[in-house]
Design an enzyme around this catalytic site. Sequence first.
Site, mmCIF file in Angstrom:
data_model
loop_
_atom_site.group_PDB
_atom_site.id
_atom_site.type_symbol
_atom_site.label_atom_id
_atom_site.label_comp_id
_atom_site.label_asym_id
_atom_site.label_seq_id
_atom_site.Cartn_x
_atom_site.Cartn_y
_atom_site.Cartn_z
ATOM 1 N N GLU A 31 -6.483 -7.379 -0.522
ATOM 2 C CA GLU A 31 -6.434 -7.123 -0.033
ATOM 3 C C GLU A 31 -7.931 -6.570 0.785
ATOM 4 O O GLU A 31 -8.333 -5.796 -0.638
ATOM 5 C CB GLU A 31 -5.827 -6.202 1.511
ATOM 6 C CG GLU A 31 -5.517 -6.812 2.248
ATOM 7 C CD GLU A 31 -5.028 -5.580 3.348
ATOM 8 O OE1 GLU A 31 -3.529 -5.164 3.132
ATOM 9 O OE2 GLU A 31 -5.169 -4.748 4.165
ATOM 10 N N GLU B 106 0.604 -1.293 0.165
ATOM 11 C CA GLU B 106 0.284 -0.066 0.062
ATOM 12 C C GLU B 106 0.683 1.062 -0.075
ATOM 13 O O GLU B 106 1.305 2.038 1.204
ATOM 14 C CB GLU B 106 -0.658 0.141 0.613
ATOM 15 C CG GLU B 106 -1.989 -1.016 1.057
ATOM 16 C CD GLU B 106 -3.374 -0.915 2.139
ATOM 17 O OE1 GLU B 106 -3.066 -0.257 2.991
ATOM 18 O OE2 GLU B 106 -4.413 -1.644 2.251
HETATM 19 C C1 IDC Z 1 -2.915 -3.593 10.766
HETATM 20 C C2 IDC Z 1 -3.138 -4.952 10.987
HETATM 21 C C3 IDC Z 1 -2.687 -3.918 12.790
HETATM 22 C C4 IDC Z 1 -1.832 -3.262 12.927
HETATM 23 C C5 IDC Z 1 -1.534 -2.572 11.518
HETATM 24 C C6 IDC Z 1 -0.243 -1.606 10.740
HETATM 25 O O1 IDC Z 1 -4.289 -5.155 11.008
HETATM 26 O O2 IDC Z 1 -2.655 -5.036 13.721
HETATM 27 O O3 IDC Z 1 -1.238 -2.803 13.771
HETATM 28 O O4 IDC Z 1 -1.756 -2.944 10.462
HETATM 29 O O5 IDC Z 1 0.390 -2.066 11.120
HETATM 30 C C7 IDC Z 1 -4.320 -2.234 5.214
HETATM 31 C C8 IDC Z 1 -3.120 -2.547 5.719
HETATM 32 C C9 IDC Z 1 -3.182 -3.572 6.309
HETATM 33 C C10 IDC Z 1 -3.847 -3.445 7.927
HETATM 34 C C11 IDC Z 1 -5.230 -3.883 7.701
HETATM 35 C C12 IDC Z 1 -5.830 -2.895 9.107
HETATM 36 O O6 IDC Z 1 -2.622 -3.594 4.262
HETATM 37 O O7 IDC Z 1 -1.531 -4.141 7.126
HETATM 38 O O8 IDC Z 1 -3.608 -4.130 8.962
HETATM 39 N N1 IDC Z 1 -5.118 -3.081 6.528
HETATM 40 O O9 IDC Z 1 -5.951 -1.927 9.453
HETATM 41 N N2 IDC Z 1 -5.125 -1.594 4.335
HETATM 42 C C13 IDC Z 1 -5.754 -0.915 5.030
HETATM 43 C C14 IDC Z 1 -7.219 -1.990 5.672
#
Ligand code: IDC
Length: 336
Positions: free
Chosen positions: A265, A173
Amino acid sequence: MRWQNAVRAVAIAATLLVTGTAAQAAAPGATAPAGLTPVAQNGVLSVCGMKLCNSSGAPVQLRGMSTHGLQWYSQCVNDESLDVLAQDWQADVLRISMYIQEGGYEDDPAKFTEMVNNYVDDATERGMYAIIDWHMLDPGDPNFNLDRAKTFFTEVAQRHKDKPNVLYEIANEPSGVSWDEIKGYAEELIPVIREQDPDSVVLVGTRAWSSLGVSEDADEKEVVDNPVNADNIMYTFHFYAASHGDEYLNTLSRAADQLPMFVTEFGTQEATGDGGNDFDMAQRYLDLMAEKNISWTNWNYSDDSRSGAVFKEGTCDAGPYDQLKPAGEWVRERVR
Ligand code: IDC
């Protein structure tokens, strides 16, 4: 333990043998002939027009799960849980999510490379496709990690180049960075991968957390007008149904007619991966993806406390892997 390695080697050989006959692959979307895994059925994938196609040139839609960050939840990705994913969920694909920062790859490249390699082997033994996800997130400019990415992808592509089932996702991302910068990164890194593994599909993240730019007031046009100069690639789109409504859905729909798209995702909840599920909105996305043959992996295959982690908290301490949260029940039905 040596016999176990022998059994493993035979299993891999068997998978590859069956895969070798995939030229006679059944029509995609049709029920798999008994005993044929997704990889045995479809073989080497490639991008044909705007779609992902199997070795016979017919469009396929892969459906499966993304792991959580390996630095936090690798305990949820083990022989037992992967058997459940392959056999009970009947998943086609496992996305192996390796963070770079936040305690990930940058802290111990050898350890995380080895982990990813082992998970690719685990997916291969079970006849699933494997997406190697370079999970850059913060900083949002993928060029920040370009040297690391060159090292990592050279190693994994060299190691897995003869497998039929590996896809490379080069930037999870990007954010706060122009499409030009992302495109430049892709055009530096893709040749590095191709040098080892000339014919695997590469997945390219898009601007603003892989929203095709929408979260930073842009849209798919910037990519359509200025695509990455490489063959056999797809662009990624991520959505979280409780946060991302019609504007996002319509962008994905338009984009899929002009660009090869892969949703690596998504969640049924908010962009935090937590909060209430919006199953109605999520179903609209799933219907669109089914209609346009857009492959997807859901976030995430862990027992994190957040609502988007499919397992109830504590599941990964000892299994069994049938203890699902509401989002887990919902997505399992749709993977199957
Ligand atoms: C979230 C994880 C969380 C972590 C956070 C930061 O669930 O445990 O603390 O990232 O790293 C994304 C990202 C993905 C995110 C997810 C949910 O690719 O890493 O995971 N998310 O927030 N993009 C949109 C949502």
